[in-house]
Design an enzyme around this catalytic site. Structure first.
Site, PDB file in Angstrom:
ATOM      1  CE1 TYR A 152       5.553   1.425   2.240  1.00 52.84           C
ATOM      2  CE2 TYR A 152       3.477   2.480   1.656  1.00 52.84           C
ATOM      3  CZ  TYR A 152       4.238   1.736   2.533  1.00 52.84           C
ATOM      4  OH  TYR A 152       3.676   1.277   3.697  1.00 52.84           O
ATOM      5  CE  LYS A 197       6.014   3.542   4.835  1.00 49.48           C
ATOM      6  NZ  LYS A 197       4.719   3.986   5.344  1.00 49.48           N
ATOM      7  CE  LYS A 199       4.555  -1.183   5.304  1.00 48.34           C
ATOM      8  NZ  LYS A 199       3.817  -0.457   6.366  1.00 48.34           N
ATOM      9  CG  ASP A 227       5.753   1.772   8.664  1.00 49.21           C
ATOM     10  OD1 ASP A 227       5.619   1.449   9.863  1.00 49.21           O
ATOM     11  OD2 ASP A 227       4.797   1.810   7.858  1.00 49.21           O
ATOM     12  CG  ASN A 229       3.419  -1.751   9.537  1.00 50.29           C
ATOM     13  OD1 ASN A 229       3.933  -2.050   8.473  1.00 50.29           O
ATOM     14  ND2 ASN A 229       2.486  -0.817   9.622  1.00 50.29           N
ATOM     15  CD  GLU A 252       5.022   5.140   8.450  1.00 48.17           C
ATOM     16  OE1 GLU A 252       5.750   5.761   7.647  1.00 48.17           O
ATOM     17  OE2 GLU A 252       4.003   4.518   8.105  1.00 48.17           O
ATOM     18  CG  ASN A 275       0.091   3.977   9.183  1.00 53.87           C
ATOM     19  OD1 ASN A 275       1.316   3.926   9.104  1.00 53.87           O
ATOM     20  ND2 ASN A 275      -0.679   2.909   9.055  1.00 53.87           N
ATOM     21  CG  ASP A 299      -5.588   5.961   4.439  1.00 56.76           C
ATOM     22  OD1 ASP A 299      -6.651   6.183   3.821  1.00 56.76           O
ATOM     23  OD2 ASP A 299      -4.835   5.007   4.188  1.00 56.76           O
ATOM     24  CG  HIS A 326      -1.336   4.955   5.785  1.00 56.61           C
ATOM     25  ND1 HIS A 326      -2.564   4.397   5.464  1.00 56.61           N
ATOM     26  CD2 HIS A 326      -0.502   3.912   6.007  1.00 56.61           C
ATOM     27  CE1 HIS A 326      -2.464   3.079   5.500  1.00 56.61           C
ATOM     28  NE2 HIS A 326      -1.229   2.759   5.833  1.00 56.61           N
ATOM     29  CG  ASN A 328      -3.505  -0.647   2.707  1.00 59.78           C
ATOM     30  OD1 ASN A 328      -3.026  -1.516   1.985  1.00 59.78           O
ATOM     31  ND2 ASN A 328      -3.919  -0.877   3.927  1.00 59.78           N
ATOM     32  CG  HIS A 355       0.796   0.720  -1.401  1.00 56.70           C
ATOM     33  ND1 HIS A 355       0.994  -0.624  -1.226  1.00 56.70           N
ATOM     34  CD2 HIS A 355       0.959   1.274  -0.187  1.00 56.70           C
ATOM     35  CE1 HIS A 355       1.258  -0.865   0.050  1.00 56.70           C
ATOM     36  NE2 HIS A 355       1.236   0.274   0.695  1.00 56.70           N
ATOM     37  NE  ARG A 410      -3.252  -6.635   2.347  1.00 52.80           N
ATOM     38  CZ  ARG A 410      -2.513  -5.550   2.287  1.00 52.80           C
ATOM     39  NH1 ARG A 410      -3.012  -4.447   1.772  1.00 52.80           N
ATOM     40  NH2 ARG A 410      -1.275  -5.555   2.737  1.00 52.80           N
TER      41      ARG A 410
HETATM   42 MG   LIG Z   1       2.820   2.861   8.378  1.00 53.92          MG
END
Ligand SMILES: [Mg+2]
Length: 431
Positions: A152, A197, A199, A227, A229, A252, A275, A299, A326, A328, A355, A410
């Site tokens: 990731y 992958k 991000k 991905d 987002n 993604e 996701n 997830d 997925h 996190n 992660h 967060r």
């Molecule tokens: Mg994603």
């Protein structure tokens, strides 16, 4: 006769170190909240689970825990009935964009399911330990002996901005194609990952296209994913797809929402994964009937547990839609849970996201390990992991420390503002 009655439930919110990783909303905080769930049976067997630890989850988990005492750890369906009894201020959480998690629109229902999953995993762990069976056996039995994960990759700063003391990591910065490739090489060397992958959604799409092309050159033939987002318009998504369709395993969540994803999917020439637009059972019908997604990234946290994950996989199989996972920010309890359920899913044809390599801290006596990019499926009773109480306590002390109180929820945009006071969460589409 084994007594499966729950006699005690412990909830321990913690703050765990997280590196300065970038996403389209901002920057990861130096510490991120998680909640450790323990259920204890009359026989003294303890099961462990893990889920999100922000205040809104704690508010639900506490009344949930009170209702568990006296019930059986085997009563997994009953957990959903308890979820219906505990309430949240729906107006406060409904339809906000989920901060940090980047998993679609936030609803009170999704929050409830995220809490259920922490208890479900803890109950399955306790049940497995009480019966001498691994969790995968309670889910019908493993179909494979190991589960493959992907590297990731993140755009990342070398250090967290000055503010509060933070943990130093040894990954260095990755802010351009060469940095991304160097990070990927480290992932491959350290853990043997064979798929990658990135991000995205952090920089101009052309920069991210260049990063993927550099990865394709460095790792010829290896599965690659990008991905952003949902940061791109349909037009931008199609432009990126045209550039990368020969090297991507899937794209993604290029655009936000099922209608936009369906428009992209119709012309992209590359499978779309999500996701964000399929995050609940209610969202499946529209997405599948419009052909908006070709791979759903499950997830277990927000789908409501390991058994719901299996149900989701069965629906995907029915519709010929792929399934993977997925991730996190999470610790070893959740990685163990993901591995057990992934081992039971027949149609798991893509390496799962995790992660975990980014988390330098854990609450286990022994960390889980990746070999050749895979985690071995444990046949030990329960999840096959053991909680280190001293580590839990020390991470809980950090959570209690007033100096870190602002990190208990967060907020990636707030973390970015420490670096850049002008930063606001970008409006979508960003490009
Ligand atoms: Mg994603």
């Amino acid at each position: 006769m084994t007594d499966l009655t729950i006699t005690d439930v412990r909830l321990t919110p913690i703050l765990v170190a997280d590196p300065p990783l970038l996403n389209t909303q901002g920057l990861h905080q130096p510490y991120t909240p998680r909640l450790i769930v323990e259920v204890v049976t009359a026989d003294g067997v303890t099961g462990v689970g893990e889920t999100y630890g922000d205040a809104k989850y704690l508010e639900l988990a506490r009344p949930f825990a009170e209702r568990l005492t006296g019930r059986q750890v085997s009563d997994l369906n009953g957990l959903f009935a308890i979820a219906d009894e505990v309430s949240v201020d729906d107006a406060r959480v409904d339809n906000q964009v989920d901060v940090g998690g980047l998993r679609g629109v936030q609803t009170a229902d999704k929050l409830r399911l995220s809490v259920v999953s922490g208890f479900e995993v803890a109950c399955l762990d306790a049940l497995g330990k009480a019966l001498g069976l691994p969790v995968h056996a309670l889910l019908g039995g493993k179909l494979r002996d190991s589960v493959e994960y992907s590297a990731y990759l993140f755009y990342k700063n070398a250090d967290h901005p000055d503010g509060i003391p933070s943990e130093k990591d040894d990954w260095g910065a990755a802010l351009d194609p060469a940095g991304v490739v160097a990070q990927a090489r480290l992932f491959h060397e350290r853990y043997g990952f064979e798929s990658f992958k990135l991000k995205g959604g952090c920089f101009e799409p052309d920069q991210e296209i260049a990063a993927i092309k550099a990865l394709a050159e460095a790792f010829p033939g290896k599965p690659l994913r990008l991905d952003p987002n949902g940061a791109w318009s349909v037009e931008t998504s199609l432009k990126v797809a045209a550039e990368l369709k020969d090297v991507l395993e899937y794209l993604e969540d290029p655009a936000l929402g099922t209608p936009a994803m369906a428009e992209v999917a119709a012309k992209a020439g590359v499978p779309l994964a999500t996701n964000m637009c399929v995050t609940t059972f209610a969202e499946i019908q529209e997405a599948f009937t419009t052909g908006a997604v070709q791979v759903v990234l499950s997830d277990h946290h927000y789908w409501g547990g390991l058994r719901n994950t299996q149900q989701l996989a069965a629906i995907c199989r029915t519709f010929g839609v792929g399934v993977s996972m997925h991730s996190n920010t999470h610790l070893g309890i959740s990685l163990a849970a993901m591995t057990h359920v992934a081992a039971t899913v027949p149609n798991l044809h893509h390496a799962c996201d995790s992660h975990y390599p980014w988390q330098s801290e854990d609450v286990l006596t022994e960390r889980l390990t990746f070999r050749d990019g895979k985690v071995a499926v444990s046949d030990a009773p329960g999840l096959g992991v053991e909680l280190d109480r001293a580590k839990v306590e020390s991470l809980h002390q950090r959570w209690l420390d007033e100096n870190y109180a602002h990190l208990r929820d967060r907020d990636d945009a707030a973390a970015m503002r420490v670096l850049d006071p002008e930063w606001v969460t970008p409006s979508v589409p960003r490009w």
